[in-house]
Enzyme design. Structure first.
Site, PDB file in Angstrom:
ATOM      1  N   HIS A  60      98.547  -8.097  57.275  1.00 23.34           N
ATOM      2  CA  HIS A  60      97.268  -8.640  56.822  1.00 23.34           C
ATOM      3  C   HIS A  60      97.134 -10.076  57.313  1.00 23.34           C
ATOM      4  O   HIS A  60      96.911 -11.015  56.548  1.00 23.34           O
ATOM      5  CB  HIS A  60      97.144  -8.543  55.297  1.00 23.34           C
ATOM      6  CG  HIS A  60      96.920  -7.144  54.820  1.00 23.34           C
ATOM      7  ND1 HIS A  60      95.672  -6.568  54.782  1.00 23.34           N
ATOM      8  CD2 HIS A  60      97.792  -6.193  54.411  1.00 23.34           C
ATOM      9  CE1 HIS A  60      95.773  -5.318  54.354  1.00 23.34           C
ATOM     10  NE2 HIS A  60      97.061  -5.056  54.127  1.00 23.34           N
ATOM     11  N   ASP A 110     101.659   4.289  53.154  1.00 20.00           N
ATOM     12  CA  ASP A 110     100.642   3.422  52.540  1.00 20.00           C
ATOM     13  C   ASP A 110      99.775   4.261  51.594  1.00 20.00           C
ATOM     14  O   ASP A 110      98.564   4.061  51.483  1.00 20.00           O
ATOM     15  CB  ASP A 110      99.780   2.744  53.610  1.00 20.00           C
ATOM     16  CG  ASP A 110      98.969   1.566  53.064  1.00 20.00           C
ATOM     17  OD1 ASP A 110      99.316   1.056  51.979  1.00 20.00           O
ATOM     18  OD2 ASP A 110      97.982   1.171  53.706  1.00 20.00           O
TER      19      ASP A 110
END
Length: 374
Positions: free
Chosen positions: A188, A267
């Site tokens: 991220h 995920d």
């Protein structure tokens, strides 16, 4: 004590034929290839270590952030066992410090419940890039403070993995974390290659869900994608659901990193390994649609992937050799966590977490701590 025999066994690294192995007190105590069945119980199909997932946010209908409790972790672990995953790093995505602390408390309890099933905790955030936040809530993305540092360095929560953006956390703080035993993974992030390489030099060892929510590889700017692929010692997680990463890009990453450093991850969110059609995060409801989870603007919001599906996609669709495919869900993620003697392998001294697969790589049975639970 129990003894088993199988014609085909993958030990986390290589295949063996006609293998007899013994389980005692929840551990593998012996493993003998080129053996005979004798009076051992014969197992059909391919026997392999139960899989290891270092990034799983929910499953079995529950989401760790929404209910950071022991019961949630138990439900997740039990749901994934039916899909061949024996060891999890439950992942708490960006949230307030109270939720993070509650999650850590639940992890500590889970380690007492089953240290081979819940092996630690993955904090994905909150020290991320707003520009690459994905579904993470901008309201709780923040700098690293002493409260978070104290949480990340708790000694009662097993292995601790922290995903952070290196442009938001100082090199000194990355060193502090890694020197304290925290596994730092970059993600991220909109960082430059120089920022990423400096973070790797400071002790970061991973890249979280490669290609997704990170600065991309271009001719003049390698970004986090290029930096992670370039550094041979960096582990990369990859979501092979054909939604997050194009098959060509996935195949290239596997080819470049190899099965020693490429880990298949899910995920996964609450709907995975369940019939649930949505989950909640910070007041948002995210729905399952067309085999994906997306926000209203089309942003991917985690997956409904299981590692059972990931190995099928990788082997059959990407044409990756079976040995490499299985290694990327067993000994490689275990090595990333520093647990390669305990999980993700079948060898004397390892926890007796193992599963059997049919010719389509579908899970048939699964044992945890030497006990058949699926």
């Amino acid at each position: 004590m129990a003894e088993y025999f199988t014609e085909q066994l993958f030990d986390g690294y290589v295949f063996h034929t006609n293998t007899r192995f013994e389980v005692k007190n929840s551990l593998i105590t012996s493993l003998t290839p080129n053996s005979t069945p004798g009076d051992a119980t014969t197992l059909e199909g391919l026997v392999m270590p139960a899989m290891v997932d270092v990034q799983v946010n929910g499953g079995g209908g529950v989401q760790f952030n929404e209910a950071p409790t022991l019961a949630t972790l138990q439900q997740m672990a039990n749901a994934y066992l039916s899909k061949g995953t024996g060891s999890l790093m439950p992942t708490l995505i960006t949230d307030n410090i109270n939720t993070m602390q509650q999650g850590a408390d639940a992890i500590a309890q889970a380690l007492q419940w089953n240290a081979g099933a819940i092996v630690g905790v993955h904090f994905e955030g909150p020290h991320l890039s707003i520009a690459k936040k994905g579904m993470h809530s901008a309201q709780v993305i923040r700098p690293l403070g002493e409260d978070e540092f104290a949480l990340f360095t708790r000694k009662d929560v097993g292995k601790v993995m922290v995903t952070l953006a290196p442009e938001t956390v100082s090199i000194n703080d990355i060193k502090r974390l890694t020197e304290a035993g925290v596994i730092v993974s970059l993600g991220h992030s909109n960082a430059s290659a120089d920022e990423c390489l400096a973070a790797f030099d400071a002790g970061a060892t991973g890249a979280t869900h490669l290609y997704n929510a990170m600065s991309q590889l271009t001719g003049r700017a390698p970004g986090l994608v290029g930096s992670a692929l370039h550094r041979n010692n960096i582990y990369c997680g990859l979501i092979v659901d054909h939604q997050h990463v194009h098959p060509i890009s996935a195949e290239l990453a596997i080819r470049l990193k190899g099965d020693n450093r490429l880990m298949l991850v899910t995920d996964a969110m609450a709907p995975a390994a369940s019939e649930a059609d949505h989950f909640s995060y910070h007041g948002m409801k995210i729905y399952r649609k067309d085999n994906a989870l997306k926000l209203d603007d089309g942003t991917l919001a985690g997956s409904i992937l299981t590692l059972e599906e990931a190995i099928q996609n990788t082997h059959f669709d990407l044409n990756v050799a079976l040995q490499s495919t299985l290694k990327m869900v067993t000994s490689t993620p275990a090595s990333f966590l520093g647990l390669q003697s305990n999980i993700g392998i079948l060898a004397p001294g390892a926890i007796a977490n193992f599963t059997t697969l049919d010719k389509n790589l579908a899970v048939q049975q699964c044992w945890r701590n030497g006990i058949k639970e699926y």
